[in-house]
Write a protein that holds these residues in place. Sequence first.
Motif, short mmCIF file in Angstrom:
data_model
loop_
_atom_site.label_atom_id
_atom_site.label_comp_id
_atom_site.label_asym_id
_atom_site.label_seq_id
_atom_site.Cartn_x
_atom_site.Cartn_y
_atom_site.Cartn_z
N ALA A 76 -2.98 -3.97 2.79
CA ALA A 76 -2.64 -2.80 3.59
C ALA A 76 -3.67 -2.59 4.69
CB ALA A 76 -2.55 -1.56 2.70
N PRO B 298 -6.92 6.12 2.01
CA PRO B 298 -5.72 6.73 1.41
C PRO B 298 -5.97 8.18 1.02
CG PRO B 298 -6.85 5.37 -0.21
CD PRO B 298 -7.61 5.20 1.09
N TYR C 286 0.22 1.93 6.24
CA TYR C 286 0.68 2.44 4.94
C TYR C 286 0.43 3.93 4.79
CZ TYR C 286 -3.95 2.76 2.65
OH TYR C 286 -5.22 3.12 2.28
N TYR D 205 -6.38 -0.95 -1.94
CA TYR D 205 -5.32 -1.06 -0.93
C TYR D 205 -5.67 -2.16 0.08
CZ TYR D 205 -3.33 3.18 -2.85
OH TYR D 205 -2.76 4.10 -3.70
N GLY E 34 0.82 -1.21 0.00
CA GLY E 34 0.00 0.00 0.00
C GLY E 34 0.85 1.25 0.00
N THR F 69 -8.72 -1.00 7.01
CA THR F 69 -7.77 -0.32 6.13
C THR F 69 -8.01 1.17 6.17
OG1 THR F 69 -7.57 -2.23 4.66
CG2 THR F 69 -6.94 -0.09 3.75
#
Length: 533
Positions: free
Chosen positions: A329, A86, A333, A324, A17, A83
Amino acid sequence: MPPSHPRRWFVAGDLNGFFGLVVDNLSILGFIAAALVGIFGFPAEVVFARMFPGTALGVLVGNLIYTAMARRLAARSGRDDVTAMPLGLDAPTSIGMALLVLGPAFVAYKAEGMDPQAAALATWKLGMASLVVMGTLKLVLSFFGDAITRAVPRAALLGSIGGAALALLGFLPLIETLRSPVVGFVTFGLLLYVLVAKGRLPVRLPGVLLAFIVGTALYYGLGLAGVGAPGFKVPEPVPLRLTWPWPTLGFVDGLADTVPYLPLLLPFGLLMVVGGINVSESARAAGDDYRTRDVLLAEAVSTLVAGFCGGVAQTTPYIGQPAYKHMGARQGYTLLTGLFIGLGGMLGYVSGLVQWLPVAVLAPIIVYVGMDITLQAFHDSPRRHAPAVALAFLPSIAYLLVIKLGNPAWIEPARFAALYNGVEGHGLPDLATIVTLGNGFIITAMIWSSALVAMIEQRYRRAALALLVGAALTLFGFIHSVDPRGGVYLPWTLQGLPRTIAWQFAGAYVALAALLTLLSLQRPASAIDGRAP
């Protein structure tokens, strides 16, 4: 009851990731530098030493917030597979900022008699002010995110972002991948082997990292041997030096200069809010239930921090959270990415990397993320709503054409204007129609998909309401803007062909809404057949 054992900060999948998210950010920073320095002749010193540190700080702050949110969700839910969302620099609006705001403003300042260095500094302040304007808009609108999520069907949320993923994260980076065919194809194929086919590797390295090593070695090996793709050259080394992105009031000097660009900046900010809503739904579909308001607030805060500290590109939660998650991940990450990009902007090694890492090696991971999000749009929407998901993809294709056809290296501005305004005798000009369809494409896709979902559910008046919203947004240019740059306006200020296009598109929405309203007045089929409703 949630487990009491402490959760690990990092797992093996976080490395995959990390490399994927770092590449996304590096590729966008690389584009900003290439556009400003290569196309507009911007002084590289201002880009690397003034714009990049603050821009990278926004990425650091946003990823730290999202890491904290993920760890809080994991603790609350008792799950170890949460997760983090991002966060990085937004590709479409970063492209727009470079090509439509910063570059033209730099040229305009020089035309007023400024020397290049003074013009670059004035442009930098305009960029800072632009981020503050967009960040403030996102901050205000973030409190309405949950309500929008409840009102818009999942097919519309995922379909609109899936179309953007297919066209902008899939096709555009694929072209960059194949500009160096051997390097790009091998790198892309290795990523598919590792991430999609789950193939085994002979060495204990993260698959994404190995793909980058192989691709970079191929690029420089073939290039130095004289058999690489045309245009190969070894970049100049960039010296490391510490540049602190201190908060500054320099953006105040640029606020007045943002006024001519507000028709661009406000839609840029609005699109990020809509995109943030969509990616929150995407993460929710993948099993991580983040509150939409919190996701949007973090995005707004990181954009404002970047603007206050010299940044020129807004941050956004990326649409690849499920991708991801599939890479393995978790929460580490985003922490690694934030620190790497944030410190790299201050120390200067990010500036070196954007010049040394080949685009053909960077682009394939973005293609993979685009593929994964496109797949999720169908997989996590109800099966009967699949036509609405597919319909939501079409405006993104128009925007893809706008990006390519609007490149002044392809079509000179005067020729573009002539094609846009040309009379063809059988309806609106092709180019004008494409541009009008592409402008505001994410919101357009949501409206079209929402209307079709309502029709599938036989809620025709709800579909008509969605179409009437589309008509209102069309008149003011929030969607289907007749400004080739995508700006908003007051409908009564339009003249000539733009006025005709705007009212024709708005009238189309109204006409279909009226037709659906009339059709909704029919008796149900069960009543006609004599069956109980």
